[in-house]
Write a protein that holds these residues in place. Structure first.
Motif, PDB file in Angstrom:
ATOM      1  N   LYS A 147      34.448  41.135  83.442  1.00 27.86           N
ATOM      2  CA  LYS A 147      34.665  42.563  83.673  1.00 27.86           C
ATOM      3  C   LYS A 147      35.838  43.081  82.855  1.00 27.86           C
ATOM      4  CE  LYS A 147      34.032  46.510  85.818  1.00 27.86           C
ATOM      5  NZ  LYS A 147      32.846  47.349  85.550  1.00 27.86           N
ATOM      6  N   ALA A 148      36.897  42.275  82.738  1.00 27.52           N
ATOM      7  CA  ALA A 148      38.068  42.688  81.958  1.00 27.52           C
ATOM      8  C   ALA A 148      37.706  42.844  80.482  1.00 27.52           C
ATOM      9  CB  ALA A 148      39.190  41.669  82.123  1.00 27.52           C
ATOM     10  N   ALA A 149      36.905  41.929  79.954  1.00 24.09           N
ATOM     11  CA  ALA A 149      36.520  41.985  78.541  1.00 24.09           C
ATOM     12  C   ALA A 149      35.656  43.215  78.246  1.00 24.09           C
ATOM     13  CB  ALA A 149      35.778  40.713  78.152  1.00 24.09           C
ATOM     14  N   THR A 150      34.656  43.470  79.097  1.00 20.44           N
ATOM     15  CA  THR A 150      33.783  44.621  78.857  1.00 20.44           C
ATOM     16  C   THR A 150      34.525  45.939  79.057  1.00 20.44           C
ATOM     17  OG1 THR A 150      33.016  44.469  81.157  1.00 20.44           O
ATOM     18  CG2 THR A 150      31.696  43.358  79.472  1.00 20.44           C
ATOM     19  N   THR A 151      35.400  46.005  80.044  1.00 18.24           N
ATOM     20  CA  THR A 151      36.165  47.225  80.292  1.00 18.24           C
ATOM     21  C   THR A 151      37.111  47.523  79.130  1.00 18.24           C
ATOM     22  OG1 THR A 151      36.096  46.857  82.686  1.00 18.24           O
ATOM     23  CG2 THR A 151      37.773  48.371  81.859  1.00 18.24           C
ATOM     24  N   ALA A 152      37.790  46.488  78.630  1.00 18.08           N
ATOM     25  CA  ALA A 152      38.701  46.675  77.497  1.00 18.08           C
ATOM     26  C   ALA A 152      37.944  47.167  76.258  1.00 18.08           C
ATOM     27  CB  ALA A 152      39.425  45.369  77.195  1.00 18.08           C
ATOM     28  N   ALA A 153      36.762  46.592  76.032  1.00 18.11           N
ATOM     29  CA  ALA A 153      35.968  47.004  74.869  1.00 18.11           C
ATOM     30  C   ALA A 153      35.530  48.462  74.989  1.00 18.11           C
ATOM     31  CB  ALA A 153      34.752  46.089  74.726  1.00 18.11           C
ATOM     32  N   LYS A 154      35.095  48.874  76.173  1.00 19.38           N
ATOM     33  CA  LYS A 154      34.643  50.255  76.375  1.00 19.38           C
ATOM     34  C   LYS A 154      35.793  51.245  76.226  1.00 19.38           C
ATOM     35  CE  LYS A 154      30.809  49.078  79.469  1.00 19.38           C
ATOM     36  NZ  LYS A 154      30.290  49.146  80.864  1.00 19.38           N
ATOM     37  N   GLU A 155      36.980  50.879  76.687  1.00 16.51           N
ATOM     38  CA  GLU A 155      38.123  51.782  76.616  1.00 16.51           C
ATOM     39  C   GLU A 155      38.636  51.959  75.182  1.00 16.51           C
ATOM     40  OE1 GLU A 155      40.103  50.861  81.037  1.00 16.51           O
ATOM     41  OE2 GLU A 155      41.109  50.238  79.191  1.00 16.51           O
ATOM     42  N   LEU A 156      38.531  50.916  74.376  1.00 17.31           N
ATOM     43  CA  LEU A 156      39.192  50.927  73.065  1.00 17.31           C
ATOM     44  C   LEU A 156      38.263  51.221  71.898  1.00 17.31           C
ATOM     45  CD1 LEU A 156      41.480  47.796  73.547  1.00 17.31           C
ATOM     46  CD2 LEU A 156      42.177  50.188  73.605  1.00 17.31           C
ATOM     47  N   ILE A 157      36.959  51.158  72.103  1.00 21.04           N
ATOM     48  CA  ILE A 157      36.057  51.250  70.960  1.00 21.04           C
ATOM     49  C   ILE A 157      36.159  52.591  70.231  1.00 21.04           C
ATOM     50  CG2 ILE A 157      34.058  52.022  72.328  1.00 21.04           C
ATOM     51  CD1 ILE A 157      32.357  50.229  70.405  1.00 21.04           C
ATOM     52  N   LEU A 158      36.317  53.693  70.955  1.00 22.00           N
ATOM     53  CA  LEU A 158      36.397  55.000  70.288  1.00 22.00           C
ATOM     54  C   LEU A 158      37.688  55.184  69.494  1.00 22.00           C
ATOM     55  CD1 LEU A 158      34.750  57.485  72.838  1.00 22.00           C
ATOM     56  CD2 LEU A 158      33.850  56.652  70.658  1.00 22.00           C
ATOM     57  N   PRO A 159      38.869  54.957  70.075  1.00 23.93           N
ATOM     58  CA  PRO A 159      40.086  55.147  69.280  1.00 23.93           C
ATOM     59  C   PRO A 159      40.206  54.173  68.106  1.00 23.93           C
ATOM     60  CG  PRO A 159      40.607  54.222  71.443  1.00 23.93           C
ATOM     61  CD  PRO A 159      39.193  54.667  71.490  1.00 23.93           C
ATOM     62  N   VAL A 160      39.802  52.925  68.303  1.00 22.28           N
ATOM     63  CA  VAL A 160      39.876  51.956  67.199  1.00 22.28           C
ATOM     64  C   VAL A 160      38.891  52.321  66.099  1.00 22.28           C
ATOM     65  CG1 VAL A 160      39.467  49.553  66.555  1.00 22.28           C
ATOM     66  CG2 VAL A 160      40.765  50.085  68.620  1.00 22.28           C
ATOM     67  N   THR A 161      37.688  52.740  66.485  1.00 21.97           N
ATOM     68  CA  THR A 161      36.693  53.151  65.490  1.00 21.97           C
ATOM     69  C   THR A 161      37.202  54.336  64.676  1.00 21.97           C
ATOM     70  OG1 THR A 161      34.895  52.394  66.929  1.00 21.97           O
ATOM     71  CG2 THR A 161      34.323  53.926  65.154  1.00 21.97           C
ATOM     72  N   GLY A 162      37.832  55.297  65.343  1.00 23.38           N
ATOM     73  CA  GLY A 162      38.387  56.451  64.640  1.00 23.38           C
ATOM     74  C   GLY A 162      39.458  56.051  63.636  1.00 23.38           C
ATOM     75  N   THR A 163      40.305  55.106  64.008  1.00 23.13           N
ATOM     76  CA  THR A 163      41.356  54.642  63.104  1.00 23.13           C
ATOM     77  C   THR A 163      40.762  53.966  61.873  1.00 23.13           C
ATOM     78  OG1 THR A 163      42.851  54.289  64.974  1.00 23.13           O
ATOM     79  CG2 THR A 163      43.392  53.169  62.918  1.00 23.13           C
ATOM     80  N   ILE A 164      39.783  53.097  62.090  1.00 22.26           N
ATOM     81  CA  ILE A 164      39.165  52.375  60.976  1.00 22.26           C
ATOM     82  C   ILE A 164      38.436  53.330  60.037  1.00 22.26           C
ATOM     83  CG2 ILE A 164      37.279  50.777  60.420  1.00 22.26           C
ATOM     84  CD1 ILE A 164      38.150  49.095  62.779  1.00 22.26           C
ATOM     85  N   LEU A 165      37.695  54.275  60.592  1.00 19.62           N
ATOM     86  CA  LEU A 165      36.966  55.238  59.758  1.00 19.62           C
ATOM     87  C   LEU A 165      37.923  56.117  58.953  1.00 19.62           C
ATOM     88  CD1 LEU A 165      34.059  56.355  62.127  1.00 19.62           C
ATOM     89  CD2 LEU A 165      33.959  54.798  60.165  1.00 19.62           C
ATOM     90  N   THR A 166      39.082  56.438  59.524  1.00 23.92           N
ATOM     91  CA  THR A 166      40.076  57.228  58.796  1.00 23.92           C
ATOM     92  C   THR A 166      40.568  56.484  57.565  1.00 23.92           C
ATOM     93  OG1 THR A 166      40.808  58.306  60.837  1.00 23.92           O
ATOM     94  CG2 THR A 166      42.314  58.366  58.963  1.00 23.92           C
ATOM     95  N   ILE A 167      40.849  55.191  57.726  1.00 18.07           N
ATOM     96  CA  ILE A 167      41.311  54.394  56.584  1.00 18.07           C
ATOM     97  C   ILE A 167      40.220  54.282  55.523  1.00 18.07           C
ATOM     98  CG2 ILE A 167      42.121  52.116  55.865  1.00 18.07           C
ATOM     99  CD1 ILE A 167      43.312  51.792  58.674  1.00 18.07           C
ATOM    100  N   ILE A 168      38.978  54.039  55.962  1.00 17.89           N
ATOM    101  CA  ILE A 168      37.872  53.912  55.011  1.00 17.89           C
ATOM    102  C   ILE A 168      37.659  55.212  54.247  1.00 17.89           C
ATOM    103  CG2 ILE A 168      35.378  53.574  54.821  1.00 17.89           C
ATOM    104  CD1 ILE A 168      35.574  51.623  57.164  1.00 17.89           C
ATOM    105  N   CYS A 169      37.703  56.343  54.952  1.00 18.15           N
ATOM    106  CA  CYS A 169      37.493  57.646  54.313  1.00 18.15           C
ATOM    107  C   CYS A 169      38.579  57.964  53.291  1.00 18.15           C
ATOM    108  CB  CYS A 169      37.433  58.743  55.366  1.00 18.15           C
ATOM    109  SG  CYS A 169      35.931  58.716  56.372  1.00 18.15           S
TER     110      CYS A 169
END
Length: 212
Positions: A147-169
């Motif tokens: 539960k801790a692993a899935t909850t952490a992934a759900k909470e962080l996927i949007l902000p981390v994805t935004g950061t990575i896409l910003t660098i790529i762009c």
């Protein structure tokens, strides 16, 4: 012209963009060693073109190994050896995956691609470290590992994805530059994008399974 007091003819070799500088240089040295020349005639290498590339590979290797060890030690002190090991795996996975993608695009490991790897090495484990930290916090709050692993992934996927896409762009416009300049520098956004996306995939689709 004269070189060391002897009459000299200079040959300058240029490689095409897809060719590998280090492999080409090794082949040139091999052919020079095999060459049968008339008496009084010799062949000598005056410049070592790939030397700087080899230096950058050494820098990349040293930074990668140093970063891997640092992540392992620091996370082991703050969390556990198992968590730190699973988190640090993102670095070699991203590196090897990026090299495979380079080969798939028909590009060699040259100065530009090495610089791209050096630029991005500091970002490759950032998302995994954040994921592992949040996972540990949730465990301390009493959640089960899965539960801790899935909850952490759900909470962080949007902000981390935004950061990575910003660098790529930030590097994507290099692909839009016309002419030979684009051919020379196109490895930079491809390397950075591939490494970051592989690190992202490892963080949210592989790491949670290992932590759970």
């Amino acid at each position: 012209y004269l070189l060391n007091g002897q009459q000299t003819v200079e040959f300058v070799l240029f490689k095409d963009i897809p060719s590998d500088s280090i492999t080409l240089f090794a082949e040139v040295k091999k052919q020079i060693a095999l060459a049968k020349l008339p008496e009084g005639v010799s062949l000598k290498l005056l410049y070592d073109g790939p030397y700087f590339i080899q230096q950058q590979i050494q820098v990349l290797t040293a930074n990668g190994i140093g970063g891997l060890l640092l992540v392992l030690v620091m996370l082991a002190l703050a969390m556990s050896w198992r968590t730190s090991l699973m988190t640090a795996l993102g670095l070699p996975i991203s590196y090897f995956g990026t090299f495979i993608i380079l080969l798939a695009f028909g590009m060699s490991i040259d100065l530009i691609s090495i610089i791209g790897m050096i630029l991005v090495v500091g970002n490759l484990v950032d998302d995994a470290v954040i994921m592992a930290e949040r996972y540990t916090q949730l465990l301390e709050e009493g959640l089960e590992p899965e539960k801790a692993a899935t909850t952490a992934a759900k909470e962080l996927i949007l902000p981390v994805t935004g950061t990575i896409l910003t660098i790529i762009c930030a590097f994507l416009p290099i692909l839009l530059v016309g002419g030979n300049l684009s051919q020379i520098f196109k490895a930079l956004p491809i390397v950075i994008g591939a490494a970051l996306l592989l690190s992202w995939f490892e963080t949210f689709f592989i790491l949670p399974n290992h932590l759970a």
